[in-house]
Motif scaffolding. Structure first.
Motif, PDB file in Angstrom:
ATOM      1  N   THR A   1       0.835  -1.198   0.000  1.00  0.00           N
ATOM      2  CA  THR A   1       0.000   0.000   0.000  1.00  0.00           C
ATOM      3  C   THR A   1       0.870   1.248   0.000  1.00  0.00           C
ATOM      4  N   ILE A   2       0.272   2.350  -0.438  1.00  0.00           N
ATOM      5  CA  ILE A   2       0.925   3.651  -0.358  1.00  0.00           C
ATOM      6  C   ILE A   2      -0.042   4.623   0.291  1.00  0.00           C
ATOM      7  N   ARG A   3       0.510   5.657   0.895  1.00  0.00           N
ATOM      8  CA  ARG A   3      -0.321   6.673   1.532  1.00  0.00           C
ATOM      9  C   ARG A   3      -0.636   7.772   0.519  1.00  0.00           C
ATOM     10  N   VAL A   4      -1.926   8.089   0.426  1.00  0.00           N
ATOM     11  CA  VAL A   4      -2.374   9.142  -0.481  1.00  0.00           C
ATOM     12  C   VAL A   4      -3.134  10.172   0.329  1.00  0.00           C
ATOM     13  N   ASP A   5      -2.815  11.423   0.117  1.00  0.00           N
ATOM     14  CA  ASP A   5      -3.491  12.496   0.839  1.00  0.00           C
ATOM     15  C   ASP A   5      -4.976  12.495   0.501  1.00  0.00           C
ATOM     16  N   VAL A   6      -5.807  12.687   1.536  1.00  0.00           N
ATOM     17  CA  VAL A   6      -7.257  12.672   1.349  1.00  0.00           C
ATOM     18  C   VAL A   6      -7.692  13.762   0.378  1.00  0.00           C
ATOM     19  N   GLN A   7      -7.015  14.910   0.416  1.00  0.00           N
ATOM     20  CA  GLN A   7      -7.366  15.987  -0.506  1.00  0.00           C
ATOM     21  C   GLN A   7      -7.138  15.585  -1.954  1.00  0.00           C
ATOM     22  N   LEU A   8      -6.113  14.767  -2.186  1.00  0.00           N
ATOM     23  CA  LEU A   8      -5.868  14.285  -3.540  1.00  0.00           C
ATOM     24  C   LEU A   8      -7.005  13.367  -3.988  1.00  0.00           C
ATOM     25  N   LEU A   9      -7.469  12.498  -3.082  1.00  0.00           N
ATOM     26  CA  LEU A   9      -8.598  11.631  -3.410  1.00  0.00           C
ATOM     27  C   LEU A   9      -9.851  12.455  -3.698  1.00  0.00           C
ATOM     28  N   ASP A  10     -10.066  13.514  -2.916  1.00  0.00           N
ATOM     29  CA  ASP A  10     -11.213  14.384  -3.165  1.00  0.00           C
ATOM     30  C   ASP A  10     -11.104  15.045  -4.534  1.00  0.00           C
ATOM     31  N   THR A  11      -9.896  15.451  -4.896  1.00  0.00           N
ATOM     32  CA  THR A  11      -9.689  16.060  -6.209  1.00  0.00           C
ATOM     33  C   THR A  11      -9.983  15.055  -7.321  1.00  0.00           C
ATOM     34  N   LEU A  12      -9.493  13.819  -7.153  1.00  0.00           N
ATOM     35  CA  LEU A  12      -9.774  12.776  -8.135  1.00  0.00           C
ATOM     36  C   LEU A  12     -11.269  12.514  -8.250  1.00  0.00           C
ATOM     37  N   MET A  13     -11.960  12.500  -7.097  1.00  0.00           N
ATOM     38  CA  MET A  13     -13.398  12.274  -7.117  1.00  0.00           C
ATOM     39  C   MET A  13     -14.113  13.390  -7.862  1.00  0.00           C
ATOM     40  N   ASN A  14     -13.700  14.633  -7.640  1.00  0.00           N
ATOM     41  CA  ASN A  14     -14.310  15.760  -8.350  1.00  0.00           C
ATOM     42  C   ASN A  14     -14.063  15.664  -9.855  1.00  0.00           C
ATOM     43  N   LEU A  15     -12.836  15.267 -10.240  1.00  0.00           N
ATOM     44  CA  LEU A  15     -12.522  15.135 -11.654  1.00  0.00           C
ATOM     45  C   LEU A  15     -13.338  14.013 -12.296  1.00  0.00           C
ATOM     46  N   VAL A  16     -13.487  12.905 -11.585  1.00  0.00           N
ATOM     47  CA  VAL A  16     -14.315  11.814 -12.112  1.00  0.00           C
ATOM     48  C   VAL A  16     -15.763  12.271 -12.232  1.00  0.00           C
ATOM     49  N   GLY A  17     -16.213  13.065 -11.255  1.00  0.00           N
ATOM     50  CA  GLY A  17     -17.570  13.600 -11.336  1.00  0.00           C
ATOM     51  C   GLY A  17     -17.775  14.451 -12.578  1.00  0.00           C
ATOM     52  N   GLU A  18     -16.804  15.298 -12.871  1.00  0.00           N
ATOM     53  CA  GLU A  18     -16.897  16.118 -14.075  1.00  0.00           C
ATOM     54  C   GLU A  18     -16.846  15.249 -15.326  1.00  0.00           C
ATOM     55  N   LEU A  19     -16.042  14.176 -15.276  1.00  0.00           N
ATOM     56  CA  LEU A  19     -15.975  13.259 -16.416  1.00  0.00           C
ATOM     57  C   LEU A  19     -17.318  12.567 -16.632  1.00  0.00           C
ATOM     58  N   VAL A  20     -17.976  12.176 -15.548  1.00  0.00           N
ATOM     59  CA  VAL A  20     -19.292  11.545 -15.653  1.00  0.00           C
ATOM     60  C   VAL A  20     -20.301  12.516 -16.262  1.00  0.00           C
ATOM     61  N   LEU A  21     -20.260  13.770 -15.828  1.00  0.00           N
ATOM     62  CA  LEU A  21     -21.156  14.774 -16.412  1.00  0.00           C
ATOM     63  C   LEU A  21     -20.901  14.922 -17.909  1.00  0.00           C
ATOM     64  N   ASN A  22     -19.621  14.988 -18.271  1.00  0.00           N
ATOM     65  CA  ASN A  22     -19.268  15.121 -19.682  1.00  0.00           C
ATOM     66  C   ASN A  22     -19.706  13.897 -20.463  1.00  0.00           C
ATOM     67  N   ARG A  23     -19.523  12.714 -19.874  1.00  0.00           N
ATOM     68  CA  ARG A  23     -19.970  11.474 -20.531  1.00  0.00           C
ATOM     69  C   ARG A  23     -21.473  11.512 -20.781  1.00  0.00           C
ATOM     70  N   ASN A  24     -22.240  11.949 -19.759  1.00  0.00           N
ATOM     71  CA  ASN A  24     -23.694  12.016 -19.902  1.00  0.00           C
ATOM     72  C   ASN A  24     -24.099  12.987 -21.016  1.00  0.00           C
ATOM     73  N   GLN A  25     -23.385  14.123 -21.124  1.00  0.00           N
ATOM     74  CA  GLN A  25     -23.717  15.094 -22.156  1.00  0.00           C
ATOM     75  C   GLN A  25     -23.408  14.552 -23.547  1.00  0.00           C
ATOM     76  N   VAL A  26     -22.269  13.855 -23.683  1.00  0.00           N
ATOM     77  CA  VAL A  26     -21.918  13.264 -24.978  1.00  0.00           C
ATOM     78  C   VAL A  26     -22.962  12.234 -25.387  1.00  0.00           C
ATOM     79  N   LEU A  27     -23.358  11.376 -24.443  1.00  0.00           N
ATOM     80  CA  LEU A  27     -24.363  10.356 -24.751  1.00  0.00           C
ATOM     81  C   LEU A  27     -25.703  10.987 -25.087  1.00  0.00           C
TER      82      LEU A  27
END
Length: 697
Positions: free
Chosen positions: A154-180
């Motif tokens: 395992t590696i340690r990842v800062d929680v803020q980095l995970l939150d940033t990744l989650m926000n980016l995935v959220g934006e990707l999901v929104l973009n995916r929905n708009q494309v579809l």
């Protein structure tokens, strides 16, 4: 000696052994930080262990509410190549200054035997999370100094980095929905295949990122065995703790949010719920009470049960206390049901404690517990039986970031309803006859049950408007089920939850907002808040309880009937309990076998019989587009199909049959839903049609 049976475990022995565990942890943490065992004085503990091993009684150590696994800092200043130290790490992190570390080290020199991290947390200089992060850093550096002999998976990842990744995935999901959304009419070709691949990858990425934030609920429960034992001793009680489902996972953010509410519920169960040993024995119970925790996944939610076998909640006492403290009025107290009395413990500022204690009171009531859980989209249900115990069921979502939702429309605007609250969809087609009023409350008879209705356009209007809607979305809020009437139901979608602005946060009917595939902003409905705003909450439930009482009376003598028609306007009814399935076949699927009609059905041959041959003198109905509606009955290992004209409805009501009708195959007639209806005697009808052999006497 305990293992060999030479000694019997006593509270003194167990408490001293727990103190021993704390001492060993302190020494191990010191080794992690400095490579040395430290200079702690454990002579008193050693003397107690020796005396207990020899069977001598010793003074029991005072129970501690919490036990820390902190690192004790050596007094010497580290060198650049020396062992890693906690104080240096905290300074590097910018959490404290060298002067703060020096003061804490001086306190240790002056006789404070506590680990350095515990002193700093107690003084308010660092938080518990910062201290744990620093301890982990010390461990990692020590591992690196030793050459990292064992590969860490395992590696340690800062929680803020995970939150940033989650926000980016959220934006990707929104973009995916708009494309579809913009390419939904695209069929075939390379673009369609690419879009399908994009959809799949986005979904997998979303699941993987969400999984990085998932943690077992055991992380929140780990302290409970010690807490329960110590609190029980402080209260003079005997309590056993049972935990199931510790591996159940949920989002780290939600895990942190429920720690304090769950701890408060556990404290309440010990302080107020479970009786003292003498009282339990007097009531015929085991002197030792049981507190059980159970967690599991259900319907996309995490369910957490906290139950005790204590004295339960006395609703009369709760009501009287609430009345005496001005929480409710006398008029309100006189009209309350027992469930409402019990749920008064969730009222703001209410407490059954005579004074604030250090165990469960602490100035925080159950209203705060419920509010904090509802803030994260959860709910709290209370079930208590006087003399037998109390069970609290906490329901929370798996995550708050990306959720599946149903999109509906009211007055042209889109709204999203989280799927965890959905039960089913019903189309009423604008028919006012399907909506009734019981005690002034609009209801719909759904499979014989009275379903209270809430019109979304009325709830969201700033001024009185006429109720509209063709669809009922059946949702659940806590223990209550109600129908939300909307104009249109569109589709389900993965939505990214965006928090509301500060100007809208007081609107309890909304849980957030999301951006749809077409770029529109849709508000996310909060089912709990919507129920409260519509008067379906505990404080205004008298009407709906009366509806439930009326339903109980109806159910006592009612039965569920299937209504159908043949070629004419006559309506026929038969008990739904006798029906196996309802099917529809095309005319092209009908074949002949011998002198009768059959269809291939579920890997065998289903014989068809035309009901009109007996009930309407052979005048068979015509079928739209050649479709045959068939009622399938099961007789042993054989299926029989009755061809009818139209399936009208399924109703639930009392049936009073008159036997004036002499038509073969009918047992009489009755008034069903305001219409004179012929009641079918199915056994006689099947016999007359030749589907069953005639009965001989």
């Amino acid at each position: 000696k305990l293992r060999d049976g030479e000694l019997t475990a006593t509270p003194q022995i167990v408490s001293t052994l727990l103190e021993l565990v704390d001492a060993i942890r302190a020494m191990m943490d010191h080794i992690v930080a400095s490579g040395q065992e430290g200079d702690g004085d454990y002579s008193v503990l050693l003397a107690a262990l020796t005396a207990l091993a020899d069977g001598e009684a010793v003074a029991e150590p005072a129970p501690a509410e919490t036990s820390g696994q902190q690192v004790e800092e050596p007094a010497s200043k580290p060198t650049a190549s020396g062992p890693p130290r906690l104080g240096d790490v905290l300074v590097e992190m910018g959490k404290i200054s060298d002067a703060d570390v020096g003061r804490a080290l001086q306190a240790q020199k002056d006789g404070d035997a506590r680990p350095l991290a515990e002193i700093l947390v107690e003084w308010g200089l660092v938080s518990g999370d910062d201290a744990r992060d620093a301890i982990s850093t010390v461990e990692a550096r020590r591992h690196a100094q030793q050459g990292g002999a064992i590969a860490d998976p395992t590696i340690r990842v800062d929680v803020q980095l995970l939150d940033t990744l989650m926000n980016l995935v959220g934006e990707l999901v929104l973009n995916r929905n708009q494309v579809l959304q913009h390419t939904k009419d695209t069929q075939g070709g390379a673009l369609a295949a690419t879009l399908q691949r994009l959809d799949l990858i986005t979904t997998e990425l979303q699941g993987s990122v969400m999984q990085t934030r998932m943690q077992p609920i055991e992380n929140a429960w780990a302290k409970y065995p010690r807490v329960v034992r110590d609190l029980a001793k402080l209260c003079g009680k005997e309590v056993g703790l049972e935990m199931q489902g510790k591996e159940t996972e949920l989002d780290k953010t939600l895990l942190e949010a429920i720690k304090d509410p769950l701890t408060h519920i556990v404290r309440n169960a010990i302080d107020h719920g479970i009786e003292s040993p003498d009282v339990r024995l007097g009531r015929g119970k085991d002197r030792k009470g049981t507190l059980s925790l159970n967690a599991y996944h259900e319907s996309g939610q995490v369910m957490i049960e906290i139950a005790d076998d204590g004295g339960g909640i006395d609703p009369i006492r709760v009501r009287d206390l609430a009345l005496a403290r001005g929480v409710i009025t006398e008029a309100r107290a006189a009209s309350m049901s027992q469930r409402e009395m019990t749920e008064l413990i969730f009222a703001a500022g209410f407490s059954t404690a005579e004074s604030v204690s250090n165990i469960s009171g602490r100035g925080v009531g159950m209203d705060v517990v419920k509010t904090n859980i509802e803030k994260i989209g959860g709910s709290v249900e209370l079930h208590s039986e006087l003399g037998r115990g109390t069970r609290i069921l906490v329901k929370i979502p798996l995550t708050l970031a990306i959720i599946p939702a149903l999109v509906v429309r009211s007055d042209g605007a889109p709204y999203a309803i989280p799927q965890v609250s959905l039960l089913e969809l019903v189309r009423i087609g604008g028919g006012a006859a399907t909506i009734e009023h019981v005690h002034g409350t609009p209801v719909h008879r759904l499979r014989g049950k009275l379903l209270p209705l809430v019109f979304l356009n009325q709830q969201l209007a700033s001024e009185p408007v006429a109720p509209t809607g063709d669809h009922i979305v059946v949702v659940q809020s806590g223990e209550r089920t109600f129908g939300l009437v909307v104009d249109a139901v569109e589709d389900t979608s993965e939505i990214v939850v965006k928090p509301l602005g500060t100007q809208l946060r007081d609107l309890t009917v909304f849980a957030g907002a999301t951006i749809m595939g077409d770029g529109q902003v849709a508000l996310i409905l909060d089912v709990v808040g919507l129920a409260a705003d519509a008067g379906l909450s505990t404080q205004a439930a008298e009407t709906h309880e009366q509806v439930e009482q009326d339903q109980d009376v109806i159910d006592a003598d009612a039965q569920t009937l299937l209504l159908f028609r043949l070629g004419s306007t006559r309506t026929f009814a038969l008990p739904l309990s006798q029906v196996a399935r309802l099917e529809e076949f095309t005319a092209a699927a009908v074949e002949r076998s011998g002198e009768g009609e059959v269809v291939q059905y579920r890997d065998h041959i289903l014989p068809l019989f035309h009901t009109a041959d007996v009930l309407e003198s052979g005048s068979r109905p015509t079928h739209d587009a050649g479709a045959l509606r068939v009622i399938v009955f099961n007789r042993g290992e054989r299926d029989i199909g009755l061809v009818v004209g139209d399936i009208v409805d399924i109703v639930h009501q009392r049936l009073t049959v008159t036997s004036d009708v002499v038509t073969p195959g009918l047992s009489g007639s009755a008034v069903v839903e305001g219409v004179v209806t012929d009641v079918v005697d199915i056994e006689v009808l099947l016999t007359l049609l030749g589907a069953l052999a005639p009965t001989t006497v």
